[in-house]
Design a protein around this motif. Structure first.
Motif, mmCIF file in Angstrom:
data_model
loop_
_atom_site.group_PDB
_atom_site.id
_atom_site.type_symbol
_atom_site.label_atom_id
_atom_site.label_comp_id
_atom_site.label_asym_id
_atom_site.label_seq_id
_atom_site.Cartn_x
_atom_site.Cartn_y
_atom_site.Cartn_z
ATOM 1 N N UNK A 41 0.845 -1.199 0.000
ATOM 2 C CA UNK A 41 0.000 0.000 0.000
ATOM 3 C C UNK A 41 0.876 1.243 0.000
ATOM 4 N N UNK A 42 0.562 2.185 -0.864
ATOM 5 C CA UNK A 42 1.332 3.430 -0.921
ATOM 6 C C UNK A 42 0.380 4.614 -1.006
ATOM 7 N N UNK A 43 0.849 5.751 -0.494
ATOM 8 C CA UNK A 43 0.061 6.987 -0.519
ATOM 9 C C UNK A 43 0.833 8.059 -1.261
ATOM 10 N N UNK A 44 0.264 8.537 -2.357
ATOM 11 C CA UNK A 44 0.869 9.609 -3.143
ATOM 12 C C UNK A 44 0.017 10.863 -3.021
ATOM 13 N N UNK A 45 0.668 12.024 -3.041
ATOM 14 C CA UNK A 45 -0.032 13.285 -2.827
ATOM 15 C C UNK A 45 0.050 14.142 -4.081
ATOM 16 N N UNK A 46 -1.098 14.653 -4.521
ATOM 17 C CA UNK A 46 -1.157 15.592 -5.638
ATOM 18 C C UNK A 46 -1.746 16.905 -5.135
ATOM 19 N N UNK A 66 -6.888 -0.304 -6.608
ATOM 20 C CA UNK A 66 -6.586 -1.669 -6.161
ATOM 21 C C UNK A 66 -6.276 -2.532 -7.368
ATOM 22 N N UNK A 67 -5.304 -3.417 -7.210
ATOM 23 C CA UNK A 67 -5.017 -4.342 -8.306
ATOM 24 C C UNK A 67 -4.391 -5.626 -7.776
ATOM 25 N N UNK A 112 -5.093 15.995 -3.163
ATOM 26 C CA UNK A 112 -5.637 14.633 -3.256
ATOM 27 C C UNK A 112 -4.583 13.636 -2.784
ATOM 28 N N UNK A 113 -4.995 12.716 -1.947
ATOM 29 C CA UNK A 113 -4.125 11.608 -1.563
ATOM 30 C C UNK A 113 -4.665 10.343 -2.211
ATOM 31 N N UNK A 114 -3.829 9.719 -3.026
ATOM 32 C CA UNK A 114 -4.206 8.487 -3.726
ATOM 33 C C UNK A 114 -3.558 7.306 -3.023
ATOM 34 N N UNK A 115 -4.378 6.371 -2.598
ATOM 35 C CA UNK A 115 -3.896 5.149 -1.961
ATOM 36 C C UNK A 115 -3.887 4.032 -2.998
ATOM 37 N N UNK A 116 -2.713 3.511 -3.310
ATOM 38 C CA UNK A 116 -2.589 2.390 -4.241
ATOM 39 C C UNK A 116 -2.368 1.112 -3.447
ATOM 40 N N UNK A 117 -3.218 0.137 -3.669
ATOM 41 C CA UNK A 117 -3.121 -1.158 -2.989
ATOM 42 C C UNK A 117 -2.878 -2.245 -4.039
ATOM 43 N N UNK A 118 -1.654 -2.747 -4.072
ATOM 44 C CA UNK A 118 -1.271 -3.763 -5.054
ATOM 45 C C UNK A 118 -1.034 -5.089 -4.342
ATOM 46 N N UNK A 122 -2.015 -13.341 -2.956
ATOM 47 C CA UNK A 122 -3.408 -13.401 -2.520
ATOM 48 C C UNK A 122 -3.721 -14.757 -1.883
ATOM 49 N N UNK A 123 -4.158 -14.706 -0.643
ATOM 50 C CA UNK A 123 -4.619 -15.915 0.054
ATOM 51 C C UNK A 123 -5.817 -15.569 0.931
ATOM 52 N N UNK A 124 -6.759 -14.827 0.358
ATOM 53 C CA UNK A 124 -7.960 -14.441 1.085
ATOM 54 C C UNK A 124 -7.762 -13.161 1.876
ATOM 55 N N UNK A 125 -8.819 -12.348 1.940
ATOM 56 C CA UNK A 125 -8.774 -11.127 2.724
ATOM 57 C C UNK A 125 -7.974 -10.010 2.116
ATOM 58 N N UNK A 126 -7.867 -9.959 0.793
ATOM 59 C CA UNK A 126 -7.061 -8.888 0.188
ATOM 60 C C UNK A 126 -7.698 -7.518 0.389
ATOM 61 N N UNK A 127 -9.026 -7.452 0.378
ATOM 62 C CA UNK A 127 -9.670 -6.143 0.560
ATOM 63 C C UNK A 127 -9.541 -5.655 1.993
ATOM 64 N N UNK A 128 -9.638 -6.570 2.948
ATOM 65 C CA UNK A 128 -9.518 -6.153 4.345
ATOM 66 C C UNK A 128 -8.083 -5.741 4.659
ATOM 67 N N UNK A 129 -7.123 -6.471 4.132
ATOM 68 C CA UNK A 129 -5.722 -6.089 4.312
ATOM 69 C C UNK A 129 -5.443 -4.735 3.658
ATOM 70 N N UNK A 130 -6.084 -4.480 2.520
ATOM 71 C CA UNK A 130 -5.880 -3.214 1.805
ATOM 72 C C UNK A 130 -6.417 -2.036 2.615
ATOM 73 N N UNK A 131 -7.562 -2.209 3.245
ATOM 74 C CA UNK A 131 -8.108 -1.139 4.080
ATOM 75 C C UNK A 131 -7.168 -0.853 5.244
ATOM 76 N N UNK A 132 -6.731 -1.923 5.924
ATOM 77 C CA UNK A 132 -5.862 -1.768 7.091
ATOM 78 C C UNK A 132 -4.527 -1.149 6.707
ATOM 79 N N UNK A 133 -3.906 -1.658 5.655
ATOM 80 C CA UNK A 133 -2.629 -1.117 5.201
ATOM 81 C C UNK A 133 -2.777 0.250 4.581
ATOM 82 N N UNK A 134 -3.894 0.479 3.898
ATOM 83 C CA UNK A 134 -4.135 1.773 3.287
ATOM 84 C C UNK A 134 -4.191 2.882 4.321
#
Length: 238
Positions: A41-46, A66-67, A112-118, A122-134
């Motif tokens: 997860x990364x946060x970029x600022x524009x 997300x990808x 704008x802060x863009x959160x990229x979650x790559x 993947x072994x289940x829970x990718x969206x929940x991990x993305x929220x937490x890491x994001x």
């Protein structure tokens, strides 16, 4: 369901590991691991806002992308170059909504802060991990903006994290891996704040319906499990 991965009990989440400042270039970045699931997860600022927000008197915006990387799954996932799948769009919106809910956009200022979650594995829970890491990436970026005197007051109102749960033969399991998720009768994703407020509940009866009592029990277990997740977030900042 047989013994869970890593010998876990039904209410025990997978081991969570958060490695902050994982990348050099973004203002905020983290590698988050929910068991074998790994998300960068990364946060970029524009220093601008989307066109539709212009004229909103200095308010900012937080959004997410997300990808799944091609080799993150057992069978190669094709890159979504021309068109995002419905699943990808749904997850992006979930991450963005969850993070925006705890940000004061006026204090963020016109940026704008863009959160990229790559997802790199993947072994289940990718969206929940993305929220937490994001959230961790977002907070690191905001701390950097404050240090640079670009933001005067912290716009974060609370912390946010997410966890998955499943129901299988009337037993509740916390933080499903991929194999468990495939067997579950009910799949539930819960997003909460550190203060215990609910941000989102995504619950689907895959094979048979569930009761209000079972839902309440799953929410109680989610709240308990997320206390551990928030502890890991705090440790990453320390």
């Amino acid at each position: 369901m047989s013994l869970r991965s890593h010998g876990r009990t039904a209410s025990q989440p997978r081991a969570i590991k958060i490695t902050p400042k994982y990348l050099k270039n973004p203002m905020g970045s983290v590698l988050i691991e929910y068991g074998e699931t790994k998300v960068l997860c990364s946060a970029s600022v524009e220093d601008s806002v989307p066109n539709w927000m212009r004229g909103t008197r200095g308010q900012g915006w937080v959004t997410a992308e997300y990808s799944l990387l091609p080799a993150s799954t057992q069978d190669r996932s094709r890159r979504e170059r021309q068109h995002l799948s419905g699943r990808t769009q749904e997850i992006q919106r979930l991450i963005g909504r969850s993070l925006r809910s705890i940000v004061d956009m006026k204090l963020l200022g016109e940026r704008t802060i863009i959160i990229d979650c790559d997802v790199i594995q993947a072994d289940g829970g990718t969206r929940t991990a993305s929220v937490t890491g994001g959230y961790v990436a977002l907070k690191l970026a905001i701390e950097a903006l404050i240090k640079q005197n670009k933001i005067r007051n912290n716009p974060l109102r609370d912390a946010v994290a997410a966890i998955s749960l499943g129901l299988f033969e009337d037993q509740i399991f916390v933080d499903l891996d991929y194999q468990e998720d495939q067997k579950a009768d009910v799949d539930l994703n819960v997003v909460m704040t550190a203060s215990g407020q609910l941000l989102e509940i995504q619950g689907t009866a895959e094979k048979r319906p569930y009761t209000r009592e079972q839902l309440n029990k799953m929410l109680d277990l989610a709240s308990d499990a997320l206390k551990e997740v928030f502890d890991e977030q705090n440790a990453a900042f320390a």
